[in-house]
Design an enzyme around this catalytic site. Structure first.
Site, short mmCIF file in Angstrom:
data_model
loop_
_atom_site.label_atom_id
_atom_site.label_comp_id
_atom_site.label_asym_id
_atom_site.label_seq_id
_atom_site.Cartn_x
_atom_site.Cartn_y
_atom_site.Cartn_z
N ARG A 190 0.93 -1.16 0.23
CA ARG A 190 0.24 0.12 0.33
C ARG A 190 1.22 1.53 0.27
O ARG A 190 2.11 1.54 0.43
CB ARG A 190 -0.81 0.05 1.60
CG ARG A 190 -2.22 -0.85 0.78
CD ARG A 190 -3.07 -0.39 2.20
NE ARG A 190 -3.50 0.46 2.97
CZ ARG A 190 -4.00 0.67 4.10
NH1 ARG A 190 -4.64 -0.62 4.57
NH2 ARG A 190 -4.92 1.81 3.53
N HIS A 191 0.34 1.83 -0.29
CA HIS A 191 1.12 4.02 -0.48
C HIS A 191 1.21 3.65 1.33
O HIS A 191 0.97 3.91 2.33
CB HIS A 191 -0.13 4.80 -0.50
CG HIS A 191 -1.20 4.90 -0.37
ND1 HIS A 191 -1.19 5.67 0.84
CD2 HIS A 191 -2.44 4.12 -0.60
CE1 HIS A 191 -2.70 5.66 1.03
NE2 HIS A 191 -3.42 4.41 0.41
N ASN B 206 -5.67 9.69 4.76
CA ASN B 206 -5.60 8.52 6.37
C ASN B 206 -5.31 9.01 7.55
O ASN B 206 -6.39 8.27 8.54
CB ASN B 206 -4.18 7.60 6.32
CG ASN B 206 -4.58 6.42 4.42
OD1 ASN B 206 -3.53 6.47 4.55
ND2 ASN B 206 -5.04 5.98 4.37
N ARG C 43 -0.84 9.04 -3.86
CA ARG C 43 0.12 8.85 -2.61
C ARG C 43 0.81 8.11 -3.11
O ARG C 43 1.82 7.27 -2.40
CB ARG C 43 -0.72 8.44 -1.78
CG ARG C 43 -2.61 7.90 -2.02
CD ARG C 43 -3.53 8.19 -1.45
NE ARG C 43 -4.58 6.98 -1.26
CZ ARG C 43 -5.59 7.54 -2.31
NH1 ARG C 43 -5.23 8.63 -3.09
NH2 ARG C 43 -6.63 6.56 -1.98
N GLU D 109 -7.72 3.92 -6.13
CA GLU D 109 -8.63 2.63 -5.05
C GLU D 109 -10.16 3.54 -5.96
O GLU D 109 -10.37 3.74 -6.83
CB GLU D 109 -8.51 4.12 -3.86
CG GLU D 109 -8.69 3.54 -2.83
CD GLU D 109 -8.67 1.59 -2.41
OE1 GLU D 109 -9.05 0.81 -3.56
OE2 GLU D 109 -8.28 1.64 -1.47
N HIS E 293 -3.72 0.33 -3.73
CA HIS E 293 -4.76 0.77 -2.72
C HIS E 293 -4.97 0.01 -1.93
O HIS E 293 -5.34 -1.68 -2.31
CB HIS E 293 -5.74 1.92 -2.68
CG HIS E 293 -4.74 2.89 -3.67
ND1 HIS E 293 -4.64 4.32 -3.76
CD2 HIS E 293 -4.83 3.09 -4.95
CE1 HIS E 293 -4.02 5.01 -3.88
NE2 HIS E 293 -4.11 4.30 -4.92
O1 G3H Z 1 -12.20 2.83 0.05
C1 G3H Z 1 -11.61 3.02 0.13
C2 G3H Z 1 -11.15 1.98 0.85
O2 G3H Z 1 -9.36 1.76 1.48
C3 G3H Z 1 -11.30 0.48 0.98
O3 G3H Z 1 -11.82 0.17 2.15
O4 G3H Z 1 -13.93 -1.62 2.18
O5 G3H Z 1 -13.12 -1.15 3.84
O6 G3H Z 1 -14.48 0.86 2.59
P1 G3H Z 1 -12.76 -0.45 2.73
#
Ligand code: G3H
Length: 216
Positions: free
Chosen positions: A8-9, A15, A66, A102, A168
């Site tokens: 990941r970045h 974040n 990022r 992402e 991501h």
């Molecule tokens: O929205 C971007 C997140 O990295 C995805 O995480 O699917 O757990 O909400 P999530």
């Protein structure tokens, strides 16, 4: 094929404020990870661990600030061409793919999960119940990103050099899940922590996995 390295970045401004999406740059902590990842790539990916010789390697990032910032200390060494010897030179090849961007949260882009729960309680609940198929209003679902990743997976499988992907969380959950043979519905809950490189080495039927934590 060779090993794949997934990362990941580093921590981004979004974040830090627990916001999803956006296109923010790295925090100081994120920048520290970028330096650590650069060193890791230089020592472990760009050098053949058996012979100690430099080797060609590939680097992919998404098109977002990022991931590009996280990759900026990764050296792009020149090495002797494997077939023609010492006269020709090739470079570690950095490609930027929008299809690695992402998961786009549509109207919720830039919000915290708390804000989403307050403003769109029904949606929030539906997503908890079926994270894989849930599509954000005017945004994407995990299923949607799976289809944009398909051509990339084919390309990954054809490579003969090690490949590092700086990506991501949602996208890496799917790529990782594909290579270790997880059901796609289970991918949205896989753990892909920050500050960690996941090394996958394909075997006949599955992948050998190693997780390398680069946190201090
Ligand atoms: O929205 C971007 C997140 O990295 C995805 O995480 O699917 O757990 O909400 P999530």
């Amino acid at each position: 094929p060779h090993s794949f390295y997934l990362s990941r970045h580093g921590q981004s401004e979004y974040n830090r404020y627990l916001k999803i999406g956006g296109d923010s740059g790295l925090t100081e902590l994120g920048e520290q990870y970028a330096l650590d990842l650069g060193k890791f790539a230089e020592e472990k990916i760009c050098v053949d661990q058996e012979t100690g010789q430099p080797r060609a390697a590939r680097l992919w990032t998404s098109s977002l600030v990022r991931t590009v910032q996280t990759a900026r200390h990764i050296p792009h060494p020149t090495v002797a061409h494997p077939e023609t010897g010492t006269r020709e030179w090739i470079q570690m090849d950095h490609r930027i793919y929008r299809s690695l961007d992402e998961l786009y949260a549509g109207v919720c882009d830039g919000m915290t999960y708390e804000e989403i729960e307050q403003l769109y309680p029904e949606d929030f609940k539906r997503r908890q119940e079926d994270k894989f198929n849930y599509r954000y209003p005017r945004g994407e679902s995990y299923l949607d990103i799976l289809s944009r990743l398909d051509p990339l997976v084919m390309e990954m499988e054809s490579y003969r050099e090690p490949l590092l992907i700086v990506g991501h969380q949602a996208v890496l959950r799917l790529l990782y899940g594909y290579f270790i043979g997880k059901k796609r519905e289970d991918c949205p809950r896989l753990s892909i922590p920050l500050n960690t490189v996941i090394k996958l080495t394909p075997r006949t039927y599955d992948c050998e996995e190693e997780r390398i934590s680069l946190s201090h």
